[in-house]
Design a protein around this motif. Structure first.
Motif, PDB file in Angstrom:
ATOM      1  N   VAL A  34      -2.149   5.470   1.867  1.00 43.33           N
ATOM      2  CA  VAL A  34      -3.179   4.519   2.330  1.00 43.33           C
ATOM      3  C   VAL A  34      -2.620   4.199   3.695  1.00 43.33           C
ATOM      4  O   VAL A  34      -3.593   3.719   4.529  1.00 43.33           O
ATOM      5  CB  VAL A  34      -3.172   3.465   1.274  1.00 43.33           C
ATOM      6  CG1 VAL A  34      -4.262   2.412   1.577  1.00 43.33           C
ATOM      7  CG2 VAL A  34      -3.842   4.141   0.037  1.00 43.33           C
ATOM      8  N   THR A  35      -1.370   3.701   3.951  1.00 42.57           N
ATOM      9  CA  THR A  35      -1.063   3.575   5.135  1.00 42.57           C
ATOM     10  C   THR A  35      -1.508   4.505   6.175  1.00 42.57           C
ATOM     11  O   THR A  35      -2.050   4.210   7.254  1.00 42.57           O
ATOM     12  CB  THR A  35       0.271   3.187   5.258  1.00 42.57           C
ATOM     13  OG1 THR A  35       0.957   2.235   4.159  1.00 42.57           O
ATOM     14  CG2 THR A  35       1.096   2.778   6.750  1.00 42.57           C
ATOM     15  N   VAL A  58      -1.965   0.100  -8.475  1.00 38.58           N
ATOM     16  CA  VAL A  58      -1.305   0.176  -7.171  1.00 38.58           C
ATOM     17  C   VAL A  58      -2.315   0.598  -6.086  1.00 38.58           C
ATOM     18  O   VAL A  58      -2.427  -0.077  -4.928  1.00 38.58           O
ATOM     19  CB  VAL A  58      -0.266   1.239  -7.242  1.00 38.58           C
ATOM     20  CG1 VAL A  58       0.527   1.300  -5.850  1.00 38.58           C
ATOM     21  CG2 VAL A  58       0.968   0.559  -8.165  1.00 38.58           C
ATOM     22  N   GLU A  65      -5.104  -1.872  -5.159  1.00 39.44           N
ATOM     23  CA  GLU A  65      -4.491  -2.927  -4.602  1.00 39.44           C
ATOM     24  C   GLU A  65      -4.365  -2.419  -3.147  1.00 39.44           C
ATOM     25  O   GLU A  65      -4.564  -3.065  -2.206  1.00 39.44           O
ATOM     26  CB  GLU A  65      -3.333  -3.631  -5.090  1.00 39.44           C
ATOM     27  CG  GLU A  65      -2.672  -4.873  -4.748  1.00 39.44           C
ATOM     28  CD  GLU A  65      -1.646  -4.530  -3.392  1.00 39.44           C
ATOM     29  OE1 GLU A  65      -0.947  -3.755  -3.367  1.00 39.44           O
ATOM     30  OE2 GLU A  65      -1.585  -5.512  -2.612  1.00 39.44           O
ATOM     31  N   LYS A  66      -3.788  -1.167  -2.858  1.00 37.97           N
ATOM     32  CA  LYS A  66      -3.731  -0.789  -1.502  1.00 37.97           C
ATOM     33  C   LYS A  66      -5.062  -0.807  -0.820  1.00 37.97           C
ATOM     34  O   LYS A  66      -5.063  -0.984   0.551  1.00 37.97           O
ATOM     35  CB  LYS A  66      -2.882   0.465  -1.625  1.00 37.97           C
ATOM     36  CG  LYS A  66      -1.281   0.377  -1.867  1.00 37.97           C
ATOM     37  CD  LYS A  66      -0.492  -0.495  -0.937  1.00 37.97           C
ATOM     38  CE  LYS A  66      -0.580   0.257   0.321  1.00 37.97           C
ATOM     39  NZ  LYS A  66       0.106  -0.749   1.640  1.00 37.97           N
ATOM     40  N   ASP A  74       1.421   4.613  -1.571  1.00 42.70           N
ATOM     41  CA  ASP A  74       1.347   3.300  -0.636  1.00 42.70           C
ATOM     42  C   ASP A  74       1.576   4.200   0.783  1.00 42.70           C
ATOM     43  O   ASP A  74       0.694   3.514   1.686  1.00 42.70           O
ATOM     44  CB  ASP A  74       2.769   2.596  -0.947  1.00 42.70           C
ATOM     45  CG  ASP A  74       2.846   1.540   0.044  1.00 42.70           C
ATOM     46  OD1 ASP A  74       2.392   0.394  -0.233  1.00 42.70           O
ATOM     47  OD2 ASP A  74       3.327   1.709   1.342  1.00 42.70           O
TER      48      ASP A  74
END
Ligand code: FES
Length: 181
Positions: A155-156, A101, A104-105, A152
């Motif tokens: 990283v955002t 995960v 990918e991020k 998630d």
């Protein structure tokens, strides 16, 4: 031999030497390595050689010293260095399952830097925060209790920081406190 370190941090180098008795310049090796990483972007051969020359040592010794510390980086790297713990306690809490995960991020595999130069991802051994596993260190900050949702979000948030502060895109380095990001 280049002198980028002296050009950029001349007064900081003198301040580092001033902390130690005359003739003990080798004692300033670690502060100078911090400065060299900021000046060169990473501890390249040139960076190591300049530090060695300044402290009156040889580059093999200085390279060996730098290699002992995980935040001295010998390769080019991104603005955010993500050191993701996958040692046993973190693995038992899901870090291995969450790694894809995170990769990918971030847009890069473990051991690599993202194509946009923003992130470097490294898998590391225990960072001594097992009670909050899984965890990671991002530049100088720890993040805890990770799971796919928090990764998630994290990283955002890092991308948003980079967008609002272009300096964040520069390779993570160390320098005088005012320069530490
Ligand atoms: S095993 Fe991850 S912090 Fe200790």
């Amino acid at each position: 031999m280049t002198d980028l370190l002296q050009q950029r941090f001349g007064s900081e180098i003198q301040a580092a030497f001033a902390r130690y008795p005359a003739g003990r310049e080798k004692s300033a090796a670690l502060p100078l390595l911090y400065l060299a990483q900021a000046a060169y972007g990473h501890l390249s051969t040139e960076a190591i050689e300049e530090v060695a020359q300044l402290i009156g040592s040889d580059s093999t010794h200085v390279r060996g010293l730098a290699g002992f510390y995980s935040l001295f980086l010998e390769q080019p790297h991104g603005g955010f260095v993500v050191q993701y713990c996958n040692d046993l306690p973190c693995a038992l809490r899901g870090s291995e399952d969450f790694l894809p995960v995170l990769e990918e991020k971030l847009g890069c595999k473990a051991g690599a830097t993202s194509a946009d130069g923003l992130f470097t991802l490294e898998c590391v051994m225990c960072l001594a925060a097992c009670d909050r596993a899984p965890m990671a260190q991002i530049n100088l900050d720890y993040v805890y209790d990770l799971n796919p949702e928090s990764l998630d979000l994290l990283v955002t948030e890092l991308r948003a920081k980079a967008a609002s502060d272009p300096e964040r895109r520069a390779p993570f380095g160390f320098g005088p406190p005012s320069e530490m990001k």
